[in-house]
Design a protein around this motif. Structure first.
Motif, PDB file in Angstrom:
ATOM      1  N   MET A  59      -9.220  46.873  43.549  1.00 37.14           N
ATOM      2  CA  MET A  59      -9.910  45.653  43.777  1.00 37.14           C
ATOM      3  C   MET A  59     -11.244  45.585  42.932  1.00 37.14           C
ATOM      4  O   MET A  59     -11.792  44.644  42.384  1.00 37.14           O
ATOM      5  CB  MET A  59      -9.814  45.327  45.085  1.00 37.14           C
ATOM      6  N   ASP A  64     -13.270  42.250  42.211  1.00 40.91           N
ATOM      7  CA  ASP A  64     -13.163  41.789  43.755  1.00 40.91           C
ATOM      8  C   ASP A  64     -14.438  42.082  44.431  1.00 40.91           C
ATOM      9  O   ASP A  64     -14.878  43.501  44.175  1.00 40.91           O
ATOM     10  CB  ASP A  64     -12.185  42.079  44.441  1.00 40.91           C
ATOM     11  N   SER A  65     -14.935  41.517  45.148  1.00 40.09           N
ATOM     12  CA  SER A  65     -16.083  41.640  45.916  1.00 40.09           C
ATOM     13  C   SER A  65     -15.704  42.661  47.217  1.00 40.09           C
ATOM     14  O   SER A  65     -14.759  43.008  47.574  1.00 40.09           O
ATOM     15  CB  SER A  65     -16.866  40.281  46.709  1.00 40.09           C
ATOM     16  N   ALA A  68     -14.263  40.992  49.974  1.00 40.20           N
ATOM     17  CA  ALA A  68     -12.762  40.790  49.758  1.00 40.20           C
ATOM     18  C   ALA A  68     -11.977  41.911  50.002  1.00 40.20           C
ATOM     19  O   ALA A  68     -10.814  41.855  50.776  1.00 40.20           O
ATOM     20  CB  ALA A  68     -12.613  40.127  48.378  1.00 40.20           C
TER      21      ALA A  68
END
Length: 95
Positions: A59, A64-65, A68
């Motif tokens: 991720m 992706d943060s 998240a």
């Protein structure tokens, strides 16, 4: 002839009543099914720490943060210290 008309009318009324009852029953089944599927469709959380680390790394590499990734891990993995795992993963890709 009158008896046949009366019988036909009674049959039509019985069919209408039966149809309404079947529709109500179908609605109840759909409602119960959707309630059951929301909890039954959710897979069990994994305690695979290496799997959680790999997912978090993937991720992070995909952009992706951290939030998240944290949410995803919380929903799908039973990791004792998610914050530490995420610190390690995001530090590794940043530096």
């Amino acid at each position: 002839m009158v008896a046949l008309r009366e019988l036909s009318a009674a049959l039509a009324q019985a069919l209408d009543t039966l149809d309404a009852e079947l529709q109500e029953l179908a609605q109840q089944v759909r409602s119960e099914s959707s309630e059951a599927s929301t909890s039954a469709d959710r897979p069990a959380r994994s305690d695979d720490l290496d799997g959680a680390r790999l997912v978090a790394l993937n991720m992070a590499l995909n952009g992706d943060s951290r939030e998240a990734a944290d949410r995803y891990l919380a929903e799908n993995f039973d990791v004792p210290d998610r914050e530490r795992l995420l610190d390690e993963v995001y530090a590794a890709i940043e530096g």
